[in-house]
Design an enzyme around this catalytic site. Sequence first.
Site, short mmCIF file in Angstrom:
data_model
loop_
_atom_site.label_atom_id
_atom_site.label_comp_id
_atom_site.label_asym_id
_atom_site.label_seq_id
_atom_site.Cartn_x
_atom_site.Cartn_y
_atom_site.Cartn_z
N HIS A 498 0.84 -1.19 0.00
CA HIS A 498 0.00 0.00 0.00
C HIS A 498 0.88 1.25 0.00
O HIS A 498 0.74 2.13 0.85
CB HIS A 498 -0.94 0.00 1.21
CG HIS A 498 -1.93 -1.11 1.21
ND1 HIS A 498 -2.77 -1.37 2.28
CD2 HIS A 498 -2.22 -2.06 0.28
CE1 HIS A 498 -3.53 -2.43 2.00
NE2 HIS A 498 -3.21 -2.85 0.78
N TYR A 499 1.78 1.35 -0.96
CA TYR A 499 2.71 2.46 -1.03
C TYR A 499 1.96 3.78 -1.29
O TYR A 499 0.98 3.81 -2.03
CB TYR A 499 3.72 2.26 -2.17
CG TYR A 499 4.22 0.84 -2.32
CD1 TYR A 499 4.81 0.17 -1.25
CD2 TYR A 499 4.09 0.17 -3.53
CE1 TYR A 499 5.26 -1.13 -1.39
CE2 TYR A 499 4.54 -1.14 -3.68
CZ TYR A 499 5.13 -1.79 -2.60
OH TYR A 499 5.57 -3.08 -2.75
#
Length: 546
Positions: A498-499
């Site tokens: 979940h950058y």
Amino acid sequence: MGLNLKYSWRFLVLVFANFYGLNDAEEAPNYSFIQEATSAPQVSFYDYIIIGGGAAGCPLAATLSTSDANVLVLERGGSPYLNTTKIRRENFITTLTDRSPDSFSQAFISEDGVPGNRASVLGGGTVINVGFYSRAETSFLELIGLDEGFARESYEWVEKKLVSKPVYFEWQSAVRSGLLEAGVLPDNGFTYAHINGTKTSGTIFDRKGNRHTAADLLGYANPRRIKVYLHAVVHKITFQTKGVDGTRPKAEGVVFYDANGGKHVAYLKSESNNDSEIILSAGAIGSPQLLMLSGIGPADQLRSLGIKVVLDQPMVGLEMGDPPLNSIIVPYPNHIQLSLSTIVGIANSGQNYIITFNGFDLSPLSVSGEDQPPQSSEAFREAASNSTANIGLVSGTIKGPISKGYLQLRNTNVSDNPRVRFNYFQAAEDLRNCVHGMQTIIDVVNSESLSRFRYRNMTTQELLKMMVNMPVNLRPRSPNATTSLEQYCIDTVMTVWHYHGGCRIGKVVDRDFKVFGVDGVRVIDASTFSFSPGTNPQATIMMLGR
């Protein structure tokens, strides 16, 4: 009026098929506007040029094409429709970890020693993720300035095409009951909303196990107003100056290359004037990387690589975040149906998110390095000797996170991964939240609901030891990793993919997502976020594109 039996029968068949999930969703749609970049003209002109056909780029392009605008989408990867078996539920791990030339996933290892993946395919991360679909918390919408009603309509627009209520899975049901036993309350049933407690949420897998991706949203597009080129690698955005003093750059086009190395240039239509734009939707890693390669970023770093500075913008690439993921492995003796995440526990006043999946061979996730144990533990090999897929993973991540890192260019090759550090657990509060989450996960694993899946003679301490001995990252292992949950979190951390960050709202782009200091460029993707929304950001990224 007479009844046409032929078409009435066809209508009944379609109703039956849709009701029971027997439609032809797994068949490739006939998108005539999607072509290989080798077929692109050397020079072309568009009202909007979108770089990246991912979770944000596809809904954005579809929406813009329904106006009077001509839209170009440049996607560096291929099509998910050429081999739909790769995007079926049971092939999640093998597709994510595929290293072949036509892979949908580009691997990298962060400076933290944690392996990660970047999507390289039309549809972006929605092609390679676990499929979990959940909307953002209201506070996130307020933070980025989105109207809640408009956001709801946009979520529904996405959901109509992609999202299903999950089918019953034995493992998911057991973990759900275990969460309730562990006090992760209330029981919220089925909902897309982000609310504390235990819930079942949506999935982009249909009941037949077929994945529906953001590329499906191109079905909303006006086919006469859109062109999508595959294997189109954008090297840079080009700028011209405007005004008397010539100090404010304006985007004029992009330079991209096809799979055969052919060079192409796409320009914004000059007659469109200020309405024409280049929109970066290349993801939290790709968007800041491409801004820098185009000359927008920290001037010293750009000059050191020979990049002409268009705008000295030191915040590009900063405040990168990725919520840390920590897990407990639960081997079980009897084979049960595999499942990906469909339930979540939002625990400890919303600071912890607990998810689970089971039935997959996890060995492809292994990495090797000097500080990494060469093989998994004897206890793990013995427990999983009958089937490497007889494994459940109960995992937790945290809200936020507070800890932030950075992205820097290694070189000027856009196809190479930049240098990324997320600084997992740099903030003490993140580590405290991880420990609280692990304590809840242990309670779930020890619950009555999961007892029938457990080897009865395996203690919690042995399960922790298995995870410590799994080669999931390149970080050294401390002797007290199984006795200190703080050390366990640090040593066994993985990415949750979940950058976000690198082009933050208020730092690199304004509230309309326009890049500060230049004209004609916006960024629409997770690189603009200050934290990861909801328990999974894909719903919100697609909503934002819409």
